[in-house]
Design a protein around this motif. Structure first.
Motif, short mmCIF file in Angstrom:
data_model
loop_
_atom_site.label_atom_id
_atom_site.label_comp_id
_atom_site.label_asym_id
_atom_site.label_seq_id
_atom_site.Cartn_x
_atom_site.Cartn_y
_atom_site.Cartn_z
N LYS A 61 -2.57 -7.36 -8.67
CA LYS A 61 -1.92 -7.48 -9.83
C LYS A 61 -1.32 -6.39 -10.02
O LYS A 61 -0.01 -6.14 -9.95
N VAL A 62 -2.19 -5.39 -10.24
CA VAL A 62 -1.84 -3.78 -10.83
C VAL A 62 -0.57 -3.14 -10.02
O VAL A 62 0.55 -2.69 -10.04
N ALA A 63 -2.08 -3.37 -8.35
CA ALA A 63 -0.71 -2.31 -7.17
C ALA A 63 1.00 -3.39 -7.14
O ALA A 63 1.97 -2.99 -6.71
N ALA A 64 1.37 -4.66 -7.76
CA ALA A 64 1.94 -5.16 -7.60
C ALA A 64 3.42 -4.76 -8.12
O ALA A 64 4.02 -4.69 -8.36
N LEU A 65 2.90 -4.40 -9.49
CA LEU A 65 3.50 -4.14 -10.66
C LEU A 65 3.95 -2.64 -9.85
O LEU A 65 4.97 -2.38 -10.33
N LEU A 66 2.99 -1.89 -9.65
CA LEU A 66 3.42 -0.95 -9.06
C LEU A 66 4.35 -0.33 -7.93
O LEU A 66 4.71 0.70 -7.67
N ASP A 67 3.80 -1.79 -7.18
CA ASP A 67 4.59 -1.41 -5.90
C ASP A 67 4.12 -0.75 -4.79
O ASP A 67 5.04 -0.01 -4.31
N ILE A 68 3.46 -0.39 -4.90
CA ILE A 68 2.68 0.13 -4.14
C ILE A 68 1.62 -0.85 -3.19
O ILE A 68 1.09 -2.08 -3.41
N ASP A 69 0.54 -0.69 -2.15
CA ASP A 69 0.10 -1.28 -1.30
C ASP A 69 -1.66 -1.29 -2.02
O ASP A 69 -2.23 -0.12 -2.86
N VAL A 70 -2.35 -2.17 -1.85
CA VAL A 70 -3.43 -2.22 -2.88
C VAL A 70 -4.49 -1.84 -2.03
O VAL A 70 -5.54 -1.16 -3.23
N ALA A 71 -4.26 -1.25 -0.84
CA ALA A 71 -5.33 -0.58 -0.57
C ALA A 71 -4.88 1.36 -1.18
O ALA A 71 -5.78 1.89 -1.07
N LYS A 89 1.39 11.99 -10.87
CA LYS A 89 1.61 12.02 -12.18
C LYS A 89 2.22 10.54 -12.36
O LYS A 89 1.97 9.74 -14.30
N GLU A 90 3.24 10.61 -11.30
CA GLU A 90 4.67 8.94 -11.59
C GLU A 90 3.38 7.45 -11.95
O GLU A 90 3.39 6.87 -12.53
N VAL A 91 2.18 7.70 -10.70
CA VAL A 91 1.32 6.59 -10.83
C VAL A 91 0.76 6.59 -11.86
O VAL A 91 0.40 4.73 -13.22
N VAL A 92 0.39 7.73 -13.13
CA VAL A 92 -0.51 7.79 -14.18
C VAL A 92 0.71 6.83 -15.32
O VAL A 92 -0.32 6.57 -16.20
N LEU A 93 1.49 7.74 -15.12
CA LEU A 93 2.34 7.07 -16.34
C LEU A 93 2.56 5.77 -16.15
O LEU A 93 3.49 4.75 -17.47
N ASN A 126 1.73 3.01 -19.25
CA ASN A 126 2.45 1.52 -19.43
C ASN A 126 1.42 0.41 -18.67
O ASN A 126 2.00 -0.62 -20.45
N ILE A 127 1.46 -0.01 -17.95
CA ILE A 127 1.15 -1.41 -17.70
C ILE A 127 -0.54 -1.78 -18.51
O ILE A 127 -0.39 -2.76 -18.64
N TYR A 128 -1.46 -0.78 -18.35
CA TYR A 128 -2.21 -1.04 -19.55
C TYR A 128 -2.19 -0.72 -20.81
O TYR A 128 -3.16 -0.88 -21.96
N ASP A 129 -0.86 -0.60 -21.48
CA ASP A 129 -1.06 -0.03 -22.93
C ASP A 129 -1.78 0.56 -22.90
O ASP A 129 -2.49 0.73 -24.05
N TYR A 130 -1.76 1.93 -22.63
CA TYR A 130 -2.64 3.24 -23.25
C TYR A 130 -2.34 4.40 -22.70
O TYR A 130 -1.51 4.86 -22.40
N ASN A 131 -3.13 4.89 -24.14
CA ASN A 131 -2.48 6.28 -24.70
C ASN A 131 -1.79 6.95 -23.51
O ASN A 131 -2.72 7.75 -21.97
N ALA A 132 -0.18 7.78 -22.82
CA ALA A 132 -0.20 8.45 -22.20
C ALA A 132 -0.46 9.68 -21.20
O ALA A 132 -1.48 10.24 -21.12
N ASP A 133 -0.98 10.02 -23.21
CA ASP A 133 -0.95 11.66 -23.17
C ASP A 133 -2.22 11.72 -22.62
O ASP A 133 -2.90 13.01 -21.81
N ASP A 134 -3.15 11.20 -23.03
CA ASP A 134 -4.54 11.22 -22.48
C ASP A 134 -4.96 11.08 -21.48
O ASP A 134 -5.89 12.02 -20.89
#
Lengths: 108, 108
Positions: free
Chosen positions: A28-38, A52-56, A60-68
């Motif tokens: 699911k996460v890979a789909a949201l990121l539009d990258i391969d599961v592997a 950095k882009e994936v981290v950001l 968002n996806i995890y609703d987690y503090n981005a700076d952290d």
DNA sequence: AATCCTATTGACATAATGTGTCAAAATTAG
DNA sequence: CTAATTTTGACACATTATGTCAATAGGATT
């Protein structure tokens, strides 16, 4: 002092823990990121570089503090540069001094 | 406090200054390193990456403190990773904490 | 200017590394 | 066992790094 433990986990491990906490499958996460599961699997296990882009996006996806997450991401990259170096900590201190100097003099 | 200025020069600039101090031409140093003059020129100007091996060889050639050069070399690499990052200094602090932790627990 | 020494630049081929895609194998859950 | 999830490895492709070389530029001297 913080109540948390000293985190020695990598950004990948951290992202995996967060994902498991949310009970989201790689699929699911890979789909949201539009990258391969592997690729996501490898990123979490440190086999592929995380951008950095994936981290950001994951913040968002995890609703987690981005700076952290970004600090974890950057400190990982830094540690990679000085791994196994005896002078690593000394280099970090020098780098910090330089960074502060640059920051202070960057403002026009 | 140190009597010296805060050094914001790169490892390349530093090596160039040392070489100029010794009045050694790129030609001779490159020959001693067994690399092309063009590459050494670019290394001093930050156009090509300098390797740890070259730094150590140059410390010998210039009879200059190797640790000092290595710290400069490593801090350069570190700074490169966090360039333009707002969270750079924070990441450096976290990296230092982790490095200390790893070092303390590395001994068997 | 002409010569000499030095340093810089850019082009090129090649090597090394990174990246996305996919499918098979392994692991885990139900 | 079956199905879902995750891991692994192979592959082609793109990007980047590296060494070599020659042309150009700069500086000093005569």
């Amino acid at each position: 002092m913080s109540i948390g433990f000293m985190s020695t986990e990598t950004i990948g491990e951290k992202l995996r823990h967060i994902r498991e906490e949310k009970e989201l499958p790689l699929r699911k996460v890979a789909a949201l990121l539009d990258i391969d599961v592997a690729i996501l699997s490898k990123m979490e296990r440190g086999e592929r570089r995380i951008t950095k882009e994936v981290v950001l996006k994951l913040a968002n996806i995890y609703d987690y503090n981005a700076d952290d997450l970004l600090v974890s991401f950057l400190s990982d990259k830094i540690l990679y540069e000085i791994q196994d170096e005896d002078l690593g900590i000394e280099a970090l201190k020098v780098a910090e001094e330089k960074a502060k100097y640059i920051k202070a003099n960057r403002k026009k």
